[in-house]
Design an enzyme around this catalytic site. Structure first.
Site, short mmCIF file in Angstrom:
data_model
loop_
_atom_site.label_atom_id
_atom_site.label_comp_id
_atom_site.label_asym_id
_atom_site.label_seq_id
_atom_site.Cartn_x
_atom_site.Cartn_y
_atom_site.Cartn_z
N GLU A 45 -12.99 -0.24 -4.83
CA GLU A 45 -13.50 -0.96 -3.66
C GLU A 45 -14.99 -1.29 -3.83
O GLU A 45 -15.46 -2.30 -3.35
CB GLU A 45 -13.30 -0.13 -2.39
CG GLU A 45 -11.83 0.00 -1.94
CD GLU A 45 -11.27 -1.26 -1.27
OE1 GLU A 45 -11.97 -1.86 -0.46
OE2 GLU A 45 -10.12 -1.61 -1.58
N CYS B 35 -0.54 3.84 -6.55
CA CYS B 35 -1.54 3.30 -5.62
C CYS B 35 -1.83 1.90 -6.12
O CYS B 35 -2.09 1.70 -7.31
CB CYS B 35 -2.81 4.14 -5.63
SG CYS B 35 -4.15 3.39 -4.68
N THR B 36 -1.77 0.95 -5.22
CA THR B 36 -1.84 -0.44 -5.66
C THR B 36 -3.23 -0.83 -6.17
O THR B 36 -3.40 -1.88 -6.77
CB THR B 36 -1.43 -1.39 -4.51
OG1 THR B 36 -2.20 -1.08 -3.34
CG2 THR B 36 0.04 -1.21 -4.20
N HIS B 37 -4.22 0.02 -5.93
CA HIS B 37 -5.55 -0.24 -6.49
C HIS B 37 -5.60 0.06 -8.01
O HIS B 37 -6.40 -0.53 -8.73
CB HIS B 37 -6.59 0.68 -5.84
CG HIS B 37 -7.04 0.24 -4.48
ND1 HIS B 37 -6.23 0.28 -3.38
CD2 HIS B 37 -8.24 -0.23 -4.05
CE1 HIS B 37 -6.92 -0.13 -2.33
NE2 HIS B 37 -8.13 -0.44 -2.70
N CYS C 199 0.88 -1.18 0.00
CA CYS C 199 0.00 0.00 0.00
C CYS C 199 0.91 1.23 0.00
O CYS C 199 1.75 1.37 0.89
CB CYS C 199 -0.85 -0.04 1.26
SG CYS C 199 -1.86 1.41 1.54
N1 DGL Z 1 -3.99 0.89 -2.26
C1 DGL Z 1 -3.48 1.84 -1.37
C2 DGL Z 1 -2.32 2.61 -1.91
O1 DGL Z 1 -1.50 2.04 -2.60
C3 DGL Z 1 -4.39 2.64 -0.52
C4 DGL Z 1 -5.60 3.21 -1.09
C5 DGL Z 1 -6.45 3.81 0.00
O2 DGL Z 1 -6.78 3.08 0.94
O3 DGL Z 1 -6.78 4.99 -0.10
O4 DGL Z 1 -2.16 3.78 -1.64
#
Ligand code: DGL
Length: 280
Positions: free
Chosen positions: A162, A196-198, A77
């Site tokens: 999400e 961001c890993t999302h 993250c």
């Molecule tokens: N996936 C996460 C990242 O790489 C966090 C996203 C979040 O919870 O806002 O920042």
């Protein structure tokens, strides 16, 4: 606190589902290890939360993974890597167990980026927390001082993912808006970090709105290569990571909900248990 000292799985942590893109990259490259994934889905997103809150939540998650037997934890993250990693490494690990390690995703990305850009104009898309922390700018400046980094925060992107709206027509508006904003900051950008890993889950939409020739850099593959190299250089830690090829999933949300969404990310059925980390 008494923590198990025997070898254990590698822990991968994220605020929600995004770290599954990192876990996927790692398992592709190193399928022989055991893994535990922890998603703090009940408290995601972290991106707009304060430094103190992200640190507190991340610390709770790391301790949980230590209690589960992990000797090595990857913060999959960016927000947690930007806001909590350093304090955990410098303040908490010496108290909790100096032999354990917690690693993040920003350094491996910064290391590779100078080899990917052709003109030293790099863009960063991330959460507000990651972009405002300037962690990428600082890490990249240490390694590649000639690179100019321009960053834009994408506050609605994580909720889109999400809540399973990444493919919806509504997502186009938010993706285009932020990419346009980034390219206005520096029209010469030739490489964009998905910080961001999302965000890899939005890849089809991202590719739709970037100029042809601009390279998009998701992190999973590079974090995996960096981890492999780390374990190669640290044989003592490698010996403390079990190798049975298994993967377990923990979530602070409802396990059935996690299973449903994880299928979109991983395209397989997974074994999920609920855990409590603390108050929202
Ligand atoms: N996936 C996460 C990242 O790489 C966090 C996203 C979040 O919870 O806002 O920042």
């Amino acid at each position: 606190m008494k923590l198990p000292s025997s070898p254990g799985p590698i822990g991968v942590f994220d605020s929600g589902y995004g770290g599954l893109t990192i876990l996927h990259g790692i398992r592709q490259l190193m399928p022989e290890y055991d893994y535990i994934y922890l998603g703090d889905n009940a408290r995601a997103p972290y991106g707009t939360r304060s430094f103190d809150v992200v640190y507190k939540f991340t610390r709770q998650a790391v301790i949980k993974l230590f209690e589960e037997g992990c000797q090595l934890v990857i913060l999959g993250c960016n927000t947690a890597s930007a806001k909590a990693l350093r304090t955990i490494q410098q303040k908490d690990l010496p108290e909790l167990d100096p032999k354990r390690r917690v690693l993040g995703v920003i350094r491996p990305t910064a290391e590779i980026i100078g080899k990917l850009t052709r003109n030293n104009h790099v863009g960063l898309l991330g959460t507000e927390g990651t972009v405002k922390s300037h962690s990428y700018d600082m890490e990249i400046a240490k390694l590649w001082p000639d690179i100019k980094v321009s960053g834009v925060a994408c506050p609605f992107w994580v909720p889109l993912i999400e809540y399973n709206e990444a493919d919806s027509p509504g997502a186009d508006y938010f993706v285009k808006k932020r990419i346009d904003e980034l390219m206005r900051q520096d029209p010469d950008i030739d490489t964009i970090i998905l910080g961001c890993t999302h965000y890899p889950l939005l890849m089809p939409k991202i590719l739709k709105y970037v100029k042809p020739g601009v390279r998009i850099v998701p992190q999973g593959e590079y974090v995996a290569e960096s981890l492999k190299d780390y374990l190669h250089r640290h044989g003592d830690m490698d010996a403390r990571c079990t190798k049975g090829g298994t993967c377990r999933y923990l979530t602070t949300e409802n396990p059935d909900k996690f299973k449903e969404s994880a299928r979109i990310f991983l395209k397989e059925d997974v074994l999920v248990s609920h855990i409590d980390l603390g108050e929202c």
